[in-house]
Scaffold this active site. Sequence first.
Site, short mmCIF file in Angstrom:
data_model
loop_
_atom_site.label_atom_id
_atom_site.label_comp_id
_atom_site.label_asym_id
_atom_site.label_seq_id
_atom_site.Cartn_x
_atom_site.Cartn_y
_atom_site.Cartn_z
N GLU A 277 0.87 -1.18 0.00
CA GLU A 277 0.00 0.00 0.00
C GLU A 277 0.91 1.23 0.00
OE1 GLU A 277 -3.27 1.05 -0.31
OE2 GLU A 277 -2.26 2.98 -0.07
N THR B 80 -9.35 4.19 -0.52
CA THR B 80 -10.16 5.38 -0.76
C THR B 80 -11.34 5.46 0.19
OG1 THR B 80 -9.53 5.31 -3.07
CG2 THR B 80 -11.47 6.63 -2.53
N CYS B 81 -12.07 4.37 0.32
CA CYS B 81 -13.33 4.40 1.07
C CYS B 81 -13.10 4.87 2.51
CB CYS B 81 -13.96 3.01 1.05
SG CYS B 81 -15.53 2.98 1.93
N CYS C 199 -15.95 7.13 1.23
CA CYS C 199 -17.24 6.90 1.88
C CYS C 199 -17.28 7.33 3.36
CB CYS C 199 -17.61 5.42 1.87
SG CYS C 199 -16.83 4.41 0.63
N TYR D 288 -7.67 -2.02 10.11
CA TYR D 288 -7.30 -2.69 8.85
C TYR D 288 -5.93 -3.36 8.98
CZ TYR D 288 -11.11 -1.55 5.73
OH TYR D 288 -12.33 -1.52 5.11
N TYR E 47 -22.34 11.62 -8.10
CA TYR E 47 -22.73 11.60 -6.69
C TYR E 47 -21.73 12.30 -5.78
CZ TYR E 47 -19.68 7.63 -5.40
OH TYR E 47 -18.60 6.83 -5.14
N GLU F 99 -22.91 15.24 -3.37
CA GLU F 99 -22.77 15.06 -1.92
C GLU F 99 -21.96 16.20 -1.31
OE1 GLU F 99 -23.05 10.17 -1.73
OE2 GLU F 99 -21.09 11.10 -1.80
N ARG G 5 -26.46 11.62 -13.53
CA ARG G 5 -26.66 10.78 -14.71
C ARG G 5 -26.64 9.30 -14.31
NH1 ARG G 5 -23.11 9.11 -19.00
NH2 ARG G 5 -21.36 9.94 -17.83
N GLY H 263 -15.26 12.96 -12.17
CA GLY H 263 -15.03 11.56 -12.53
C GLY H 263 -13.72 11.07 -11.96
N ASP I 178 -12.28 -0.68 -8.36
CA ASP I 178 -12.41 0.47 -9.26
C ASP I 178 -11.47 0.41 -10.46
OD1 ASP I 178 -14.20 1.37 -7.42
OD2 ASP I 178 -13.23 3.30 -7.06
N ALA J 76 -26.82 4.04 -2.48
CA ALA J 76 -27.35 5.28 -1.91
C ALA J 76 -26.50 6.44 -2.40
CB ALA J 76 -27.28 5.22 -0.39
N HIS K 53 -46.42 1.31 10.94
CA HIS K 53 -47.02 2.63 11.06
C HIS K 53 -46.62 3.31 12.36
CE1 HIS K 53 -50.00 5.66 10.20
NE2 HIS K 53 -50.43 5.57 11.44
N GLU L 50 -43.98 2.87 4.90
CA GLU L 50 -45.25 2.16 4.70
C GLU L 50 -45.86 2.50 3.34
OE1 GLU L 50 -48.63 3.35 7.33
OE2 GLU L 50 -47.25 4.86 8.07
P1 FAD Z 1 -9.28 1.74 -3.28
O1 FAD Z 1 -10.11 1.65 -2.08
O2 FAD Z 1 -9.14 3.05 -3.96
O3 FAD Z 1 -7.84 1.19 -2.87
C1 FAD Z 1 -6.76 1.25 -3.74
C2 FAD Z 1 -5.51 1.42 -2.90
O4 FAD Z 1 -4.37 1.14 -3.70
C3 FAD Z 1 -5.30 2.84 -2.38
O5 FAD Z 1 -5.15 2.79 -0.97
C4 FAD Z 1 -4.02 3.32 -3.05
O6 FAD Z 1 -3.25 4.15 -2.21
C5 FAD Z 1 -3.32 2.01 -3.34
N1 FAD Z 1 -2.39 2.02 -4.47
C6 FAD Z 1 -2.61 2.54 -5.71
N2 FAD Z 1 -1.56 2.25 -6.51
C7 FAD Z 1 -0.68 1.55 -5.76
C8 FAD Z 1 0.59 0.97 -6.03
N3 FAD Z 1 1.15 1.01 -7.24
N4 FAD Z 1 1.24 0.34 -5.01
C9 FAD Z 1 0.69 0.28 -3.78
N5 FAD Z 1 -0.51 0.81 -3.48
C10 FAD Z 1 -1.18 1.43 -4.46
N6 FAD Z 1 -18.41 3.87 -2.49
C11 FAD Z 1 -19.50 3.41 -1.84
O7 FAD Z 1 -19.82 2.23 -1.95
N7 FAD Z 1 -20.26 4.24 -1.05
C12 FAD Z 1 -19.94 5.54 -0.87
O8 FAD Z 1 -20.62 6.26 -0.17
C13 FAD Z 1 -18.78 6.04 -1.53
N8 FAD Z 1 -18.39 7.33 -1.35
C14 FAD Z 1 -17.26 7.78 -1.95
C15 FAD Z 1 -16.88 9.10 -1.75
C16 FAD Z 1 -15.74 9.60 -2.34
C17 FAD Z 1 -15.34 11.03 -2.11
C18 FAD Z 1 -14.94 8.75 -3.16
C19 FAD Z 1 -13.69 9.26 -3.81
C20 FAD Z 1 -15.30 7.42 -3.37
C21 FAD Z 1 -16.46 6.93 -2.77
N9 FAD Z 1 -16.89 5.61 -2.96
C22 FAD Z 1 -18.02 5.15 -2.34
C23 FAD Z 1 -16.15 4.70 -3.87
C24 FAD Z 1 -15.24 3.75 -3.10
O9 FAD Z 1 -14.37 4.49 -2.29
C25 FAD Z 1 -14.47 2.88 -4.08
O10 FAD Z 1 -15.37 2.23 -4.94
C26 FAD Z 1 -13.64 1.82 -3.36
O11 FAD Z 1 -12.76 2.40 -2.45
C27 FAD Z 1 -12.89 0.96 -4.37
O12 FAD Z 1 -12.06 0.04 -3.72
P2 FAD Z 1 -10.75 -0.49 -4.42
O13 FAD Z 1 -10.22 -1.59 -3.56
O14 FAD Z 1 -11.00 -0.77 -5.84
O15 FAD Z 1 -9.74 0.75 -4.43
#
Ligand code: FAD
Length: 458
Positions: free
Chosen positions: A35, A42-43, A48, A99, A180, A184, A207, A265, A306, A344, A439, A444
């Site tokens: 990592e 990200t989450c 999230c 984690y 979203y 948000e 969209r 995006g 993602d 959501a 209710h 409902e």
């Molecule tokens: P990530 O969780 O992005 O994890 C990828 C990890 O890889 C990162 O920690 C990164 O640092 C690491 N990494 C990247 N390249 C390398 C490398 N070469 N070597 C080592 N480490 C590396 N989803 C929901 O379901 N509900 C929500 O409410 C929601 N809200 C969101 C709000 C925001 C602002 C954002 C940006 C996203 C949100 N999401 C939400 C989307 C959700 O965060 C992602 O879908 C999810 O985190 C994807 O998980 P992942 O494992 O694919 O990647």
Amino acid sequence: MSDYDYDLFVIGGGSGGVRAARIAATHGARVGIAEEYRYGGTCVIRGCVPKKLFVYASKFSEEFEDAEGFGWSVGERGFSWSKLIAAKDQEITRLEGIYRRNLDRTNVEMHDSRAVIEDAHTVRLLSTGQVITTRYILVAVGASPNVDTSLPGVEHVITSNEAFHLDELPGKIVVAGGGYIAVEFAGIFNGLGVDTTLIYRGEEILRGFDMDLRTTVRQEMEKKGIRVILNDAFSSIEKQADGSFLGKTRNGETLAADRIMFAIGRNPHTRDLGLEKAGVEMDASGAIKVSTDSRTNIESIYAVGDVTNRANLTPVAIREGHAFADTVFGNNPWTVDHSLIATAVFSQPEMGTVGLTQDEALSRTPNLDIYKSSFRPMKHTLSGRDEKMLMKMIVDAETQKVLGVHIVGPDAGELAQILGVTLQMGATKADFDRTIAVHPTAAEELVTMREPTERLRG
Ligand code: FAD
């Protein structure tokens, strides 16, 4: 397998990568994970979780106002952005610790480094130069915010990454984007008292969601004081002498703001990862192409989450990681069904949705019964707030199967979760009709909508 340092090396310690690593390890695999930033991905770190904490924070302004309708006198109110940031950071650090501990407990070896792929069975850690061999590689590197790099002044904009760490709350913000995350954050800033504008180049925000919900959310956001500009986008951004920004739009508007945030995006995080060297196929957007079982065109390399741009949501990435680990290391092959995902949007008001939108349903069958109900939630009879709740159910007129349920209003996300179960089970309208109401609730309405508001035929 023992010819390799590991059975599995996971690149990316986010939602998908961590789940895959832990499950593979519990199946007996020797697992390493890299990592480059913080475990949780990200989450947990900048998606999230902190986003939802910000949504909670921003809702108090309305709660205080609503309380007066119920007899409360709320005294002087104040808000400290720095206190919120500190509390949020503390919680994120706690979660990151969990984690790490969970990975440790399952004997997954953590490498705090960026990792790149050298070939089908080799990765390199950039922090130390260490070269590691592995039977399988799982790419779970996620995505990162996209900004329009050709836009003059793009260097002045922030993305969601920075929004979680601003030194101070801006007085005025423009959020660019209609997805979203943009919606948000517009709600968050507005709730915290920031003068907020949302600018989106499309006809309507959000969209991909049902049009009735898209319009309802936008109208409710406008009622709350957010200015929403549609069919327009920034053409340039300039920094002013006082540190604020002036943005020009394609339609000739000038928008002044203390901060301009882009949420237009996200791009798969595949640049300079060594994928080309290993021969891994990607699409034009840089997303890794995978089969239904998350395998790339290279037999020993898989990808989840993602970075594959299937359904970019945390629970989906987790499922994909779990399915991969069970399939490859647990002798239990299964794949993720991406066809029915409840989700959501933590807009204000909130949105919860599962199944087909009306347009999607119409493209599959011409005969639909639409049940729609728009009403004032009970709480607002006394609070006096002018806010509507919307419930919409899309039913196949021939089979009476419920194809989609879409809600705008309080706790819509919570409702979507349980509605997801009913749609997974193939619920019909009759199943809803014979369910006794709870209710007094807003939910409902879902079991008391008797007559279709629209019958679409042919
Ligand atoms: P990530 O969780 O992005 O994890 C990828 C990890 O890889 C990162 O920690 C990164 O640092 C690491 N990494 C990247 N390249 C390398 C490398 N070469 N070597 C080592 N480490 C590396 N989803 C929901 O379901 N509900 C929500 O409410 C929601 N809200 C969101 C709000 C925001 C602002 C954002 C940006 C996203 C949100 N999401 C939400 C989307 C959700 O965060 C992602 O879908 C999810 O985190 C994807 O998980 P992942 O494992 O694919 O990647």
